[in-house]
Scaffold this motif. Structure first.
Motif, short mmCIF file in Angstrom:
data_model
loop_
_atom_site.label_atom_id
_atom_site.label_comp_id
_atom_site.label_asym_id
_atom_site.label_seq_id
_atom_site.Cartn_x
_atom_site.Cartn_y
_atom_site.Cartn_z
N ASN A 179 36.29 -26.11 -6.16
CA ASN A 179 37.63 -26.50 -5.99
C ASN A 179 37.98 -26.65 -4.70
OD1 ASN A 179 38.45 -26.37 -8.97
ND2 ASN A 179 38.78 -24.27 -8.87
N TRP A 180 37.68 -25.95 -3.76
CA TRP A 180 37.94 -26.30 -2.31
C TRP A 180 37.60 -27.68 -1.87
CZ3 TRP A 180 34.38 -26.57 1.55
CH2 TRP A 180 34.87 -26.91 2.93
N GLU A 185 34.93 -29.21 -13.31
CA GLU A 185 33.87 -29.52 -14.31
C GLU A 185 32.45 -29.91 -13.75
OE1 GLU A 185 34.05 -32.42 -17.95
OE2 GLU A 185 34.71 -30.50 -18.76
N ALA A 186 32.67 -30.71 -12.61
CA ALA A 186 31.65 -31.25 -12.05
C ALA A 186 30.58 -30.24 -11.49
CB ALA A 186 31.80 -32.22 -10.97
N TYR A 187 30.91 -29.35 -11.19
CA TYR A 187 30.13 -28.24 -10.51
C TYR A 187 28.96 -27.90 -11.91
CZ TYR A 187 28.57 -23.61 -9.30
OH TYR A 187 27.82 -22.44 -8.91
N TYR A 188 29.63 -27.33 -12.97
CA TYR A 188 28.95 -27.12 -14.07
C TYR A 188 28.08 -28.07 -14.68
CZ TYR A 188 32.15 -23.20 -13.59
OH TYR A 188 32.98 -22.19 -12.93
N ILE A 189 28.46 -29.41 -14.61
CA ILE A 189 27.56 -30.30 -14.88
C ILE A 189 26.46 -30.56 -14.22
CG2 ILE A 189 27.45 -32.98 -15.09
CD1 ILE A 189 30.46 -32.79 -16.13
N ILE A 208 20.88 -29.96 -13.03
CA ILE A 208 19.95 -29.59 -11.95
C ILE A 208 18.76 -28.65 -12.37
CG2 ILE A 208 19.57 -28.42 -9.73
CD1 ILE A 208 22.25 -30.02 -8.75
N THR A 209 19.39 -27.46 -13.37
CA THR A 209 18.50 -26.38 -13.47
C THR A 209 17.05 -26.92 -14.15
OG1 THR A 209 20.30 -24.95 -13.50
CG2 THR A 209 18.18 -24.47 -14.77
N GLY A 233 31.59 -34.95 -20.54
CA GLY A 233 30.57 -34.79 -19.55
C GLY A 233 29.65 -33.56 -19.56
N ILE A 234 30.29 -32.33 -20.05
CA ILE A 234 29.59 -31.08 -20.24
C ILE A 234 28.39 -31.45 -21.14
CG2 ILE A 234 29.47 -28.83 -21.20
CD1 ILE A 234 30.49 -28.99 -18.23
#
Length: 176
Positions: free
Chosen positions: A1-2, A10-14, A19-20, A68-69
């Motif tokens: 968020n920062w 949501e982009a972080y979780y995507i 990546i995993t 996106g998810i």
């Protein structure tokens, strides 16, 4: 968020979802070189085409409802099927790599790093990153801790010798 603002959380979780499983071919990079040297990379190309088609088809189906998810999950599943299952079977049965032993060794490394990851995740909850300077400080501290942890608990003697050689070379450069 920062970093990007709440509209992009949501982009972080995507990114995590995609990546995993993308680490599988990175971990198996030596296998790619082996099949190239053996001139047996046609299957890999066909596998990549399959991954792309599967991903496109399933993403098309889930995008309207899950956004996106959903597309990230489709990408992840496609990568696991392609890289994690198909390519591992190919390495094992057609190339002759002992892929089970390979993944056992990777698993040992993974398990060894889990306590460090848990401690870092917990520490990260208490030290919220709210500035670029703090982000850089946390990255440097993590890198140092990770290196020491890997050196002491994961690296074999040959890897430690290579690290020591690099450190000695670096010390020689600094003294000049």
């Amino acid at each position: 968020n920062w970093w990007s603002g709440p509209n992009y959380s949501e982009a972080y979780y995507i990114a995590l979802i995609v990546i995993t499983p993308a680490t599988i071919p990175l971990i198996q990079n030596m296998g790619v070189h082996i099949i190239q040297a053996m001139n047996k990379h046609v299957f890999r190309s066909i596998c990549y085409l399959f991954i792309a088609m599967l991903n496109a088809f399933t993403s098309f189906l889930v995008a309207p409802k899950f956004g996106g998810i959903g597309c990230a999950v489709c990408t992840a599943v496609s990568l696991v099927i392609g890289h994690g299952i198909l390519m591992n079977c190919y390495y094992r049965f057609k190339i002759g790599i002992n892929i089970v032993q390979f993944w056992k060794e990777i698993g040992k490394i993974f398990i060894t790093f889990m306590p460090l990851v848990i401690v870092i995740l917990i520490a990260n909850l208490f030290f919220v990153t709210d500035s670029f300077v703090l982000l850089v400080i946390k990255i440097v501290i993590y890198a140092i801790i990770y290196f020491i942890y890997a050196y002491l608990l994961v690296m074999n003697n040959e890897e430690k010798s290579m690290v020591n050689s690099c450190i000695k070379r670096f010390q020689g450069i600094i003294q000049c």
